[in-house]
Design a protein around this motif. Structure first.
Motif, short mmCIF file in Angstrom:
data_model
loop_
_atom_site.label_atom_id
_atom_site.label_comp_id
_atom_site.label_asym_id
_atom_site.label_seq_id
_atom_site.Cartn_x
_atom_site.Cartn_y
_atom_site.Cartn_z
N LEU A 31 0.82 -1.21 0.00
CA LEU A 31 0.00 0.00 0.00
C LEU A 31 0.86 1.26 0.00
O LEU A 31 0.52 2.26 -0.65
CB LEU A 31 -0.93 0.01 1.22
N THR A 32 1.97 1.23 0.73
CA THR A 32 2.86 2.39 0.76
C THR A 32 3.42 2.66 -0.63
O THR A 32 3.53 3.83 -1.05
CB THR A 32 4.01 2.15 1.76
N GLY A 33 3.75 1.60 -1.36
CA GLY A 33 4.21 1.78 -2.73
C GLY A 33 3.15 2.40 -3.62
O GLY A 33 3.44 3.29 -4.44
N LEU A 34 1.89 1.97 -3.44
CA LEU A 34 0.79 2.56 -4.20
C LEU A 34 0.58 4.02 -3.83
O LEU A 34 0.36 4.88 -4.69
CB LEU A 34 -0.50 1.77 -3.95
N SER A 35 0.67 4.31 -2.53
CA SER A 35 0.50 5.68 -2.06
C SER A 35 1.57 6.60 -2.64
O SER A 35 1.29 7.74 -3.02
CB SER A 35 0.54 5.72 -0.53
N GLU A 36 2.81 6.11 -2.71
CA GLU A 36 3.90 6.92 -3.25
C GLU A 36 3.71 7.21 -4.73
O GLU A 36 4.25 8.19 -5.24
CB GLU A 36 5.23 6.21 -3.00
N ARG A 37 2.93 6.36 -5.40
CA ARG A 37 2.63 6.59 -6.82
C ARG A 37 1.30 7.31 -7.00
O ARG A 37 0.80 7.41 -8.12
CB ARG A 37 2.60 5.26 -7.57
N SER A 38 0.72 7.78 -5.89
CA SER A 38 -0.54 8.55 -5.89
C SER A 38 -1.70 7.75 -6.47
O SER A 38 -2.59 8.30 -7.13
CB SER A 38 -0.37 9.86 -6.68
N VAL A 39 -1.71 6.43 -6.20
CA VAL A 39 -2.83 5.59 -6.61
C VAL A 39 -3.92 5.71 -5.54
O VAL A 39 -3.67 5.41 -4.38
CB VAL A 39 -2.39 4.12 -6.75
N PRO A 40 -5.14 6.17 -5.88
CA PRO A 40 -6.16 6.42 -4.86
C PRO A 40 -6.86 5.19 -4.33
O PRO A 40 -7.16 5.10 -3.14
CB PRO A 40 -7.15 7.35 -5.57
N THR A 41 -7.14 4.21 -5.20
CA THR A 41 -7.86 3.02 -4.78
C THR A 41 -7.21 1.79 -5.40
O THR A 41 -6.49 1.87 -6.41
CB THR A 41 -9.34 3.06 -5.21
N VAL A 42 -7.48 0.64 -4.78
CA VAL A 42 -6.91 -0.61 -5.28
C VAL A 42 -7.90 -1.73 -5.04
O VAL A 42 -8.59 -1.76 -4.01
CB VAL A 42 -5.56 -0.91 -4.59
N VAL A 77 -6.67 3.57 -0.61
CA VAL A 77 -5.28 3.29 -0.27
C VAL A 77 -4.83 4.05 0.97
O VAL A 77 -4.27 3.47 1.91
CB VAL A 77 -4.35 3.63 -1.47
N GLU A 78 -5.07 5.35 1.02
CA GLU A 78 -4.60 6.15 2.15
C GLU A 78 -5.26 5.73 3.46
O GLU A 78 -4.60 5.68 4.51
CB GLU A 78 -4.86 7.65 1.89
N TYR A 79 -6.54 5.39 3.39
CA TYR A 79 -7.23 4.98 4.62
C TYR A 79 -6.69 3.65 5.12
O TYR A 79 -6.49 3.46 6.32
CB TYR A 79 -8.73 4.88 4.39
N LEU A 80 -6.41 2.72 4.18
CA LEU A 80 -5.87 1.43 4.59
C LEU A 80 -4.47 1.58 5.18
O LEU A 80 -4.11 0.89 6.13
CB LEU A 80 -5.82 0.48 3.40
N VAL A 81 -3.66 2.48 4.61
CA VAL A 81 -2.33 2.74 5.16
C VAL A 81 -2.46 3.19 6.61
O VAL A 81 -1.76 2.70 7.50
CB VAL A 81 -1.57 3.81 4.34
N TYR A 82 -3.39 4.13 6.85
CA TYR A 82 -3.60 4.62 8.21
C TYR A 82 -4.13 3.51 9.11
O TYR A 82 -3.65 3.33 10.25
CB TYR A 82 -4.58 5.79 8.20
N GLN A 83 -5.10 2.75 8.62
CA GLN A 83 -5.75 1.74 9.44
C GLN A 83 -4.78 0.63 9.85
O GLN A 83 -4.74 0.22 11.02
CB GLN A 83 -6.93 1.14 8.67
N ILE A 84 -3.97 0.15 8.89
CA ILE A 84 -3.02 -0.91 9.21
C ILE A 84 -1.90 -0.36 10.09
O ILE A 84 -1.45 -1.03 11.03
CB ILE A 84 -2.46 -1.53 7.92
N SER A 85 -1.45 0.85 9.81
CA SER A 85 -0.40 1.47 10.64
C SER A 85 -0.88 1.60 12.08
O SER A 85 -0.13 1.32 13.03
CB SER A 85 -0.03 2.85 10.09
N ARG A 86 -2.13 2.00 12.25
CA ARG A 86 -2.69 2.13 13.60
C ARG A 86 -2.77 0.78 14.29
O ARG A 86 -2.42 0.64 15.47
CB ARG A 86 -4.09 2.76 13.52
N GLU A 87 -3.20 -0.25 13.55
CA GLU A 87 -3.33 -1.58 14.14
C GLU A 87 -1.97 -2.14 14.55
O GLU A 87 -1.85 -2.83 15.56
CB GLU A 87 -4.01 -2.52 13.14
#
Length: 254
Positions: A31-42, A77-87
């Motif tokens: 997900l971090t790789g997708l976020s760095e490429r500005s991919v909004p959803t996956v 993508v961004e929400y999942l990054v936050y959610q997994i990071s928090r978990e």
């Protein structure tokens, strides 16, 4: 002055299986790789392929987090990054000490991925008096005599052991006695710890041996395939001078 200890993420109390927890960093990396490429959803299929798991397992894992995605859209993508990071507890700062500043320990100290993933190298510790005060990755090495004070002053709960095997258990015992409850062990030995202390072992030689096994197997399969391609088909003894179909001679007369 002691900073005190921060709370641990409540993955166990929420009933998330250990196997799922072990896969969360894989999802986060993808997900971090997708976020760095500005991919909004996956989609689940795309993310599963990037993480190296099947999509059904991914959807099951995410259900433990309360994330189900949106039909036809996929996961944010961004929400999942936050959610997994928090978990995983990565939305807070985790001070880490590295004990054993030889070649491996120094390499770990210079690893730039700690800070970007929620970890801060609070101290580098070594038993060699000649190392004391020498900067490694911009951090002065401190002697093991200071270990307990360093852990208390920095509120450390995660320790990394990169010592020789013979010193690892003693270092582990001191870390645990000082309040460290999670240990990443790079020493080639098994550590004995009390209940409530988590140990993750990284043994590079074992990983290389496993790869050597697979290389040997692949080489054997290739050799067998080569032998099979050039071999003359065997003649069944019971067929006499007839081939497998009973009509064509198995071996042409000389």
């Amino acid at each position: 002055m002691a900073t005190g200890r921060t709370h641990r993420p409540a993955t166990r109390s929420r009933g998330i299986p250990e196997a799922t927890v072990a896969r969360l960093p894989l999802y986060l990396r993808a997900l971090t790789g997708l976020s760095e490429r500005s991919v909004p959803t996956v989609s689940s299929e795309e993310l599963a392929a990037a993480a190296g798991v099947n999509s059904a397992k991914l959807r099951k894992d995410f259900s433990y987090l309360g994330s189900y995605g949106t039909r036809g859209v996929g996961y944010d993508v961004e929400y999942l990054v936050y959610q997994i990071s928090r978990e995983l507890g990565l939305t807070q700062d985790w001070p880490v000490v590295i004990v054993g500043i030889g070649n491996l320990g120094a390499a770990l100290a210079n690893y730039g991925g700690f800070a970007s993933r929620g970890f801060r190298v609070a101290a580098l510790i070594d038993a060699d008096p000649a190392m004391a005060g020498k900067p490694v990755a911009g951090i002065p090495v401190q002697h093991t005599d200071e270990l307990e004070k360093i852990i208390d002053d920095n509120g450390v709960s995660i320790g990394v052991i990169a010592t020789p095997a013979g010193a690892a258990q003693q270092v582990c015992d001191r870390l645990v006695a000082a309040g460290v409850t999670s240990i990443l062990n790079f020493a080639p030995t098994v550590l004995n710890v009390p209940e409530g202390v988590d140990v993750r072992k990284v043994d590079l030689s074992i990983e290389l041996q496993i790869l050597a096994f697979h290389e040997q197997r692949k080489a054997g399969e290739e050799a067998a395939a080569a032998d099979g391609a050039g071999a003359v088909p065997a003649v069944r003894a019971e067929s006499g001078d007839k081939g497998p179909d009973g009509d064509v001679p198995a071996v042409m007369p000389a």
